[in-house]
Design a protein around this motif. Sequence first.
Motif, PDB file in Angstrom:
ATOM      1  N   MET A 297      11.214  54.100 -25.518  1.00  0.00           N
ATOM      2  CA  MET A 297      11.261  52.678 -25.152  1.00  0.00           C
ATOM      3  C   MET A 297      11.951  51.890 -26.271  1.00  0.00           C
ATOM      4  SD  MET A 297       9.759  52.562 -22.178  1.00  0.00           S
ATOM      5  CE  MET A 297       9.161  50.914 -21.872  1.00  0.00           C
ATOM      6  N   THR A 298      12.742  50.930 -25.884  1.00  0.00           N
ATOM      7  CA  THR A 298      13.491  50.106 -26.824  1.00  0.00           C
ATOM      8  C   THR A 298      13.067  48.653 -26.680  1.00  0.00           C
ATOM      9  OG1 THR A 298      15.400  51.587 -26.648  1.00  0.00           O
ATOM     10  CG2 THR A 298      15.789  49.386 -27.573  1.00  0.00           C
ATOM     11  N   GLU A 299      12.904  47.982 -27.820  1.00  0.00           N
ATOM     12  CA  GLU A 299      12.585  46.560 -27.816  1.00  0.00           C
ATOM     13  C   GLU A 299      13.817  45.768 -28.218  1.00  0.00           C
ATOM     14  OE1 GLU A 299       9.193  45.532 -30.118  1.00  0.00           O
ATOM     15  OE2 GLU A 299       7.810  46.819 -28.987  1.00  0.00           O
ATOM     16  N   LEU A 300      14.167  44.800 -27.398  1.00  0.00           N
ATOM     17  CA  LEU A 300      15.320  43.952 -27.655  1.00  0.00           C
ATOM     18  C   LEU A 300      14.883  42.499 -27.730  1.00  0.00           C
ATOM     19  CD1 LEU A 300      17.916  45.473 -25.146  1.00  0.00           C
ATOM     20  CD2 LEU A 300      17.739  45.914 -27.603  1.00  0.00           C
ATOM     21  N   GLN A 301      15.427  41.774 -28.698  1.00  0.00           N
ATOM     22  CA  GLN A 301      15.209  40.341 -28.791  1.00  0.00           C
ATOM     23  C   GLN A 301      16.407  39.627 -28.180  1.00  0.00           C
ATOM     24  OE1 GLN A 301      14.377  39.157 -32.825  1.00  0.00           O
ATOM     25  NE2 GLN A 301      12.230  39.771 -32.673  1.00  0.00           N
ATOM     26  N   LEU A 302      16.137  38.872 -27.122  1.00  0.00           N
ATOM     27  CA  LEU A 302      17.204  38.167 -26.417  1.00  0.00           C
ATOM     28  C   LEU A 302      17.287  36.747 -26.965  1.00  0.00           C
ATOM     29  CD1 LEU A 302      16.489  39.400 -22.772  1.00  0.00           C
ATOM     30  CD2 LEU A 302      17.791  40.516 -24.595  1.00  0.00           C
ATOM     31  N   ALA A 303      18.097  36.569 -28.006  1.00  0.00           N
ATOM     32  CA  ALA A 303      18.189  35.268 -28.667  1.00  0.00           C
ATOM     33  C   ALA A 303      18.786  34.200 -27.762  1.00  0.00           C
ATOM     34  CB  ALA A 303      19.025  35.387 -29.939  1.00  0.00           C
ATOM     35  N   GLY A 304      19.471  34.607 -26.709  1.00  0.00           N
ATOM     36  CA  GLY A 304      20.025  33.628 -25.773  1.00  0.00           C
ATOM     37  C   GLY A 304      19.026  33.160 -24.737  1.00  0.00           C
ATOM     38  N   CYS A 305      17.837  33.777 -24.708  1.00  0.00           N
ATOM     39  CA  CYS A 305      16.794  33.412 -23.746  1.00  0.00           C
ATOM     40  C   CYS A 305      15.682  32.699 -24.508  1.00  0.00           C
ATOM     41  CB  CYS A 305      16.256  34.645 -23.036  1.00  0.00           C
ATOM     42  SG  CYS A 305      17.519  35.554 -22.108  1.00  0.00           S
ATOM     43  N   THR A 306      15.646  31.391 -24.424  1.00  0.00           N
ATOM     44  CA  THR A 306      14.727  30.567 -25.198  1.00  0.00           C
ATOM     45  C   THR A 306      13.875  29.718 -24.251  1.00  0.00           C
ATOM     46  OG1 THR A 306      16.440  28.869 -25.372  1.00  0.00           O
ATOM     47  CG2 THR A 306      16.301  30.482 -27.159  1.00  0.00           C
ATOM     48  N   PRO A 307      12.761  29.155 -24.763  1.00  0.00           N
ATOM     49  CA  PRO A 307      11.932  28.308 -23.896  1.00  0.00           C
ATOM     50  C   PRO A 307      12.632  27.037 -23.428  1.00  0.00           C
ATOM     51  CG  PRO A 307      10.669  29.057 -25.803  1.00  0.00           C
ATOM     52  CD  PRO A 307      12.104  29.417 -26.063  1.00  0.00           C
ATOM     53  N   GLU A 308      13.616  26.578 -24.172  1.00  0.00           N
ATOM     54  CA  GLU A 308      14.376  25.389 -23.812  1.00  0.00           C
ATOM     55  C   GLU A 308      15.858  25.673 -24.022  1.00  0.00           C
ATOM     56  OE1 GLU A 308      13.035  22.071 -26.124  1.00  0.00           O
ATOM     57  OE2 GLU A 308      10.921  22.594 -25.890  1.00  0.00           O
ATOM     58  N   PRO A 309      16.721  25.184 -23.117  1.00  0.00           N
ATOM     59  CA  PRO A 309      16.456  24.394 -21.920  1.00  0.00           C
ATOM     60  C   PRO A 309      15.915  25.240 -20.774  1.00  0.00           C
ATOM     61  CG  PRO A 309      18.774  24.897 -22.049  1.00  0.00           C
ATOM     62  CD  PRO A 309      18.158  25.442 -23.312  1.00  0.00           C
ATOM     63  N   LEU A 310      15.699  24.609 -19.634  1.00  0.00           N
ATOM     64  CA  LEU A 310      15.120  25.307 -18.488  1.00  0.00           C
ATOM     65  C   LEU A 310      15.985  26.482 -18.054  1.00  0.00           C
ATOM     66  CD1 LEU A 310      13.005  25.524 -16.264  1.00  0.00           C
ATOM     67  CD2 LEU A 310      14.277  23.795 -14.965  1.00  0.00           C
ATOM     68  N   ALA A 311      17.310  26.335 -18.126  1.00  0.00           N
ATOM     69  CA  ALA A 311      18.199  27.431 -17.736  1.00  0.00           C
ATOM     70  C   ALA A 311      17.927  28.676 -18.563  1.00  0.00           C
ATOM     71  CB  ALA A 311      19.660  27.004 -17.893  1.00  0.00           C
ATOM     72  N   ALA A 312      17.688  28.520 -19.868  1.00  0.00           N
ATOM     73  CA  ALA A 312      17.438  29.673 -20.733  1.00  0.00           C
ATOM     74  C   ALA A 312      16.089  30.305 -20.434  1.00  0.00           C
ATOM     75  CB  ALA A 312      17.510  29.245 -22.193  1.00  0.00           C
ATOM     76  N   TYR A 313      15.086  29.504 -20.094  1.00  0.00           N
ATOM     77  CA  TYR A 313      13.771  30.048 -19.732  1.00  0.00           C
ATOM     78  C   TYR A 313      13.866  30.872 -18.447  1.00  0.00           C
ATOM     79  CZ  TYR A 313       8.817  30.237 -18.474  1.00  0.00           C
ATOM     80  OH  TYR A 313       7.557  30.676 -18.113  1.00  0.00           O
TER      81      TYR A 313
END
Length: 694
Positions: free
Chosen positions: A1-17
Amino acid sequence: MTELQLAGCTPEPLAAYLKALGVLRLVAEQKDVNARGWWEGERFCIRSTLDEEMLLRFFLEEYAPTPIIAPWNGGSGFFPGDNRSGITAIGGTADERFAPYRIAISTARTMLNALGAETKPGKEEKEQLISRLRDELDERSLAWLDAALVLTEDGLRFPPLLGTGGNDGRLDFTNNQMQRLAELLLETPPETSQALLRGSLFGTPVPGLRGTAIGQFSPVHTGSANTGPGFEGAACVNPWDYVLLFEGALLFAASVTRRLEAARPGALAYPFSVRASGSGYASASDADEARSRHELWLPLWSTPAGLRELRALFGEGRAHVGSRPANTGVDFARAVASLAVDRGITGFTRYGFHVRNGLAYFATPLDRWEVRRNPRVDLLHRIDGWVERLRRAAGDKNAPASVRRAYRTLEEAILALCRDNSPHPVGQVLIALGQIEAVLARSHGFTSHKGIPPVPPLPLAWVRAANDSSPEFRLAAALASVGIREYLVPVRLRQPRKWQSAGDPRVVWGAGELVTNLLTVVTRREVEESRDDEVAPPGAVRYVQLPDIALFIARAVDEDRLAGLLSGLACCDWSRSRAAEATSPPSSGVPFIYSLLKIVHDRQIRPDLCLLRTPGMIARAAGGDAFGATTLAVRRLRGAGLIPCTEAFHTDPERTRRAAAALLFPISPRDRAELVSTIMRPSYTSELSLEAVS
């Protein structure tokens, strides 16, 4: 299993959430059923069998887009004059990934032909079309319909997340989705699409962003004033952001609920969605509440969760206040503070769908809320029904502006209480309650018409929770305990849930300074005590220590806060509390004039000796005439056979007024005996001291 941090997916704005939800949903559905996702700081993390390159290859080569169509909308690509580039490209491709999309498009066209709809269908035709689509489309296509609209007994209802059935004004989300998909997967060179995808998922800089619309989901990318180096910036959107946000939006599915006890049409239920509250953020206004498309409180969680858990979370994404569902943004904040939400959530991002930049709706991030228990919020349960009735009345277009402002202040205080588990915000709620009760009393016609009663009697738990150990609180609590509410608003202590008639002569408290109002009450009580038919005021439940009175007379307290706390604490049910004596330290620091006026005003020198009333003493002291007031006081003592250690004297007029105002504060029998010893000759006080405290 691999863990990836998606820095482009943030709580804000709504599109990123929503993009984060879309990535997890697609990976779990189409590649790795055991994929897990969670929030870590300001980025989304995913654990799966895919490493970074495999994840990119999955979306570029294997990802099968969910059919998202809206043949009921003008501009959807199904009617003459619409932009048909996207729908034509998808309908004409042989790529197997688009097979479900082609089937959905073909089915919709067949139904439009059967209805004879050559243009955007009318209301009845739209409802027929949607009903038939639900019967004919496959499960993947139905996910979009469930997220975008609901057919109720009252007709079509539209959840806030996806505009009015998949469009926002003239921007049709579904047609733009098809255009972006065709652009990324059918027309753009793979290396360009991969670079855009890497930037969307991992936040790396990427050239070639498009000047396309993204609607309400990311206001900063729409292109408007102050979004670029000039006066206005152009739209700048990564097409993968657009595609993936709608894939994530499918986790939100609307439903219709009906309360069995209520004979009314079904009500729209949407995950973590409540009516807007125009409070709790910097740009809050009544206009936001009136013109908003509800609020969304989007959950953040720190424990890895799979798609099944997220479907359950969003499927049952409800918050409750006591035994009822949360209806407004303020309700949701209360639910967060009382942990009445699904477990496993560490916080919420509060979004409002507000009109900004002309008539456009923007999903505006309003606040970030941490989920933690705050037992003081439970105090609000006792006034929940009253606050809800007040909210409806304040929202009336004919409500006085003073009522609307006072209610907004109450909402702000409640939100502050939900955040802060300390006495100060409880005191602020009490102040707001006292203020709004005064406003309702002045707006007698509106209050009577709407049937809004006074603030319900608050349990003494409010007093304990609001106690911040300040002199202002101690003074206000002691004064509130002697039944001063009857002088603030037209309410009787025997009937605390009922307004008295307008123009009640007992209400003498006005909008002036605290000292002036206290003097008015002292004078009014003097008048009442001279009448045989007046009911005696209740005894004190709390006593003030003499050093606090000294601070008041010396103007060393915050009088605005004291007055505010007094109006709120007066709403508490003091009848259920027993008197608790507090003895002052030997050196109290109260002025001599206060000691003299207090023992003469209270009249109970010792158990067997009660002075007669002293007409005119209070009036002279209230006018700053120290010599006149002390002349009458000394004369009254001598007339009772007592020997004071002073004659009449002059002192500062303002100190005299404040000393007279301080007569309202109740003091303990022991402190009264201390004052007696201060103003009497030693030969008298030595005989008096034991009797006075017995």
